[in-house]
Design an enzyme around this catalytic site. Structure first.
Site, PDB file in Angstrom:
ATOM      1  N   ASP A 193      22.146  31.672  58.140  1.00 61.64           N
ATOM      2  CA  ASP A 193      21.941  32.178  59.486  1.00 61.64           C
ATOM      3  C   ASP A 193      23.287  32.418  60.165  1.00 61.64           C
ATOM      4  O   ASP A 193      24.333  32.005  59.653  1.00 61.64           O
ATOM      5  CB  ASP A 193      21.165  31.112  60.275  1.00 61.64           C
ATOM      6  N   ASP A 280      13.846  37.973  64.581  1.00 68.75           N
ATOM      7  CA  ASP A 280      12.693  37.342  63.932  1.00 68.75           C
ATOM      8  C   ASP A 280      11.375  38.070  64.178  1.00 68.75           C
ATOM      9  O   ASP A 280      11.078  38.521  65.289  1.00 68.75           O
ATOM     10  CB  ASP A 280      12.533  35.900  64.432  1.00 68.75           C
TER      11      ASP A 280
END
Ligand code: GLA
Length: 635
Positions: A193, A280
């Site tokens: 990430d 997301d």
């Protein structure tokens, strides 16, 4: 901000006879390299398939939930169909021990990691997963801290201890952590990430309050130009090198997760196996559309070893639960067509059979896992209905008709969409029902709201003697796509952002454009046209670009090249060059907008890498789209 492609070489004036402006010994950014520069390291010749904990559990992951998923993957038969990764996302780390910087696991959540040494190890768990015939994945961050630490709203399973102990990300620990994950713990995959290099600026409340150490952001998600692209890229390249050291059999999968920021859409393919193209996904139709749009026009940026990742499947919840089979099937069909990773994101212990059957549709899995590795290309485009076509290894096509909207659409599928001959019959096999139908020239197909019809089509190929480049995007790599101003992607439907809701100003539509290379369209998604002549097949790209093409057994390269009629600055001369394994093959004189396309072809027998270069030494910005009309490899 133009990305510097690998392997710049020195080029002499002799090679460029007739082209403008480069002096001897000038480093040539478009010089041929004779090599394929997209990532091939790691284990992702086909899009990865498996399960990830995030969408179902967020940080609340534990061993029971993980093994529950693993067991179900095996028992349900999904493992036999190709699902093999079982990936732990954010939430597993307890702290970084300050004495030796070693990462400690939340052993209350993962009891099998406890041992006599007092330092927990994931090895027993990965051994168990491997014994089931599966592979295991872990999660970390480019920065010092992970996303859940940055965006916690309470109740998360977060790292504990002092500021230093809570720094569980890779920053400054790449070698040590990658060694721990792969050599010691035996993981096979890692998702990395980027919140640690985005959300911890000195002015953030979480930093000002003393809870986290500041790290100057390298990523500004709203702006490519405010991101430090080379620095971000180098962080990933460093990790990639460490993976090479600690996973010498190259059996690893590196997942980049910086949500399309920092122009990763153009270079993620060079350093990772899968690369997220958007923020997301959520269990919401319009958010699924956002994620889909972020990848669907990027077929040239996906290849065996480096795939676009529009995020994990959200089938199982919300708009994709068992009461929404149409939506769930669409989500799965679209991800299959785009060669997206098929990573299940639901609690498999509770998933109804109707949804397991969607994950297990062997026909769609075969489309996703087709060995040719071609992402589908958009053959018909609108905000209501789209037709996607994917060329399969055996010459058949997978075709999807996707109704994005709220009204039924009576669509017409033509043999042209499929690049099949209109004088010969086309056979369609429905990949949901198995039903077979035939048509000549065109078929009328009714598509319900949110439905995706998906077929395997066989027919007689229009180009009998070879393949258009736009039919084999898996072998075409825009090493340098010519974008000078890497603007946001205008074609993305922008829904309410999942994480942020309606706080802030939203992801505001921008009527400009990125300008990346496109199959059968200009970089701004318009038809390819040179001097009034349309080219239904071809490659659209900006000038000052270099595209690598893999050749496996073809004899000729052929195209009609010119400045596209859509060029803003038509006065710029553009010269086209072909190289074979790094050596000049052919070139055109300088061409301007309005001049008819010129044939450019060459014998490529025995050549493995063809390079297509378009040079416009004086072009400014993104103003000169060029067209490689009908570009094809011929037998
Ligand atoms: C980011 C990623 C998600 C997930 C979370 C974990 O938001 O995009 O996929 O990994 O972080 O905190």
């Amino acid at each position: 901000m133009q990305m510097i492609s690998k392997g710049r070489i020195l080029i002499s004036l002799v090679m460029l006879a007739g082209s403008a402006g480069l002096s001897a010994q000038t480093p040539d950014p478009l010089g041929p390299t004779g090599r394929w520069s997209a990532n091939e390291a790691g284990s992702a010749a086909l899009p990865p398939m498996g399960w990830n904990s995030w969408n179902a559990f967020f940080t609340q992951i534990d061993e029971e939930k993980l093994l529950g998923a693993a067991n179900k993957i095996v028992e349900s038969g999904l493992s036999r169909k190709g699902y093999r990764y079982v990936n732990i996302d954010d939430g597993w780390a307890l702290k970084r021990r300050t004495t030796d910087s070693k990462l400690l696991i939340r052993d209350d959540k993962f009891p099998s990691t406890r041992n006599r040494s007092g330092t927990p190890s994931f090895r027993p768990l990965t051994d168990r997963i491997h014994a089931m015939g599966l592979k295991a994945g872990i999660y970390s961050d480019l920065g010092r801290n992970t996303c859940s630490q940055a965006y916690a709203t309470g109740g998360e399973q977060l790292p504990q201890g002092t500021v230093a102990e809570r720094e569980v990300g890779l920053y400054g620990h790449v070698d040590q952590d990658i060694r721990l994950f792969f050599a010691d713990w035996g993981f096979d995959a890692i998702k990395i990430d980027g919140c640690g290099i985005r959300a911890f600026s000195p002015d953030e409340e979480i930093v000002r309050s003393g809870r986290f150490r500041a790290l100057k952001p390298l990523i500004d998600q709203a702006s490519v130009t405010r991101s430090d692209v080379p620095a971000v890229r180098e962080l990933f390249a460093d990790i990639n090198r460490a993976l090479g050291r600690y996973s010498p059999d190259s059996d690893y999968m590196l997942s980049l997760c910086i949500w399309g920021s920092a122009n990763v859409r153009a270079w993620g393919k060079d350093v990772g196996n899968i690369s997220r193209t958007s923020d997301d996904i959520s269990a919401n139709w319009s958010r699924m559309l956002t994620n889909y749009d972020s990848a669907v026009r990027r077929a040239f940026y996906a290849h065996p070893g480096s795939w676009n990742d529009p995020d994990m499947l959200f089938i199982g919840t919300g708009d994709f639960d068992e009461n929404h089979i149409i939506e769930a099937r669409s989500h799965f069909a679209l991800w299959s067509m785009m060669n997206a990773p098929l990573l299940i994101g639901t609690d498999l212990r509770k998933t109804p059979q109707a949804l397991i059957d969607i994950f297990g549709n062997a026909e769609l899995i075969a489309v996703n896992q087709d060995p040719a590795g071609n992402q589908a290309v958009v053959a018909f485009d609108s905000d209501a209905l789209q037709i996607l076509v994917k060329t399969l290894a055996n010459g058949e096509k997978a075709v999807a008709l996707f109704n994005r909207g709220m009204a039924p659409v009576d669509a017409v599928l033509t043999s042209d969409h499929l690049k099949f001959s209109g004088t010969r019959e086309v056979t369609l096999r429905d990949l949901w029902t198995g039903e077979v139908s035939r048509f000549l020239k065109e078929a009328k197909l009714h598509v319900e709201p949110r439905q995706t019809l998906v077929f395997r089509a066989s027919g007689t190929r229009q180009l009998a003697s070879g393949l258009y480049l736009s039919e084999q995007p898996g072998r075409v790599n825009p090493a340098d796509d010519g974008t000078v101003n890497p603007l946001p992607d205008p074609t993305i439907y922008r829904s309410v952002p999942g994480w942020r809701g309606t706080r802030g100003m939203g992801e505001r539509p921008i009527y400009a454009g990125w300008g990346g290379a496109m199959p059968d369209a200009t970089p701004y998604n318009q038809p390819l046209v040179v001097a009034g002549k349309p080219y239904p097949a071809g490659v659209g790209v900006l000038a000052n670009s270099r595209i690598e093409v893999r050749n496996e057994g073809f004899a000729r390269f052929s195209a009609d090249v010119g400045v596209d009629d859509s060029a803003e600055d038509g006065g710029q001369p553009v010269q086209f060059f072909l190289y074979g394994d790094g050596k000049p093959l052919a070139n055109t004189p300088p061409l301007r907008r309005g001049e008819p396309a010129r044939p450019l072809s060459a014998d490529i027998r025995g050549i493995s890498i063809v390079e297509m270069v378009a040079r416009a030494p004086d072009a400014k910005g993104n103003a000169v789209p060029v067209t490689w009309g009908g570009a094809a490899l011929l037998r």
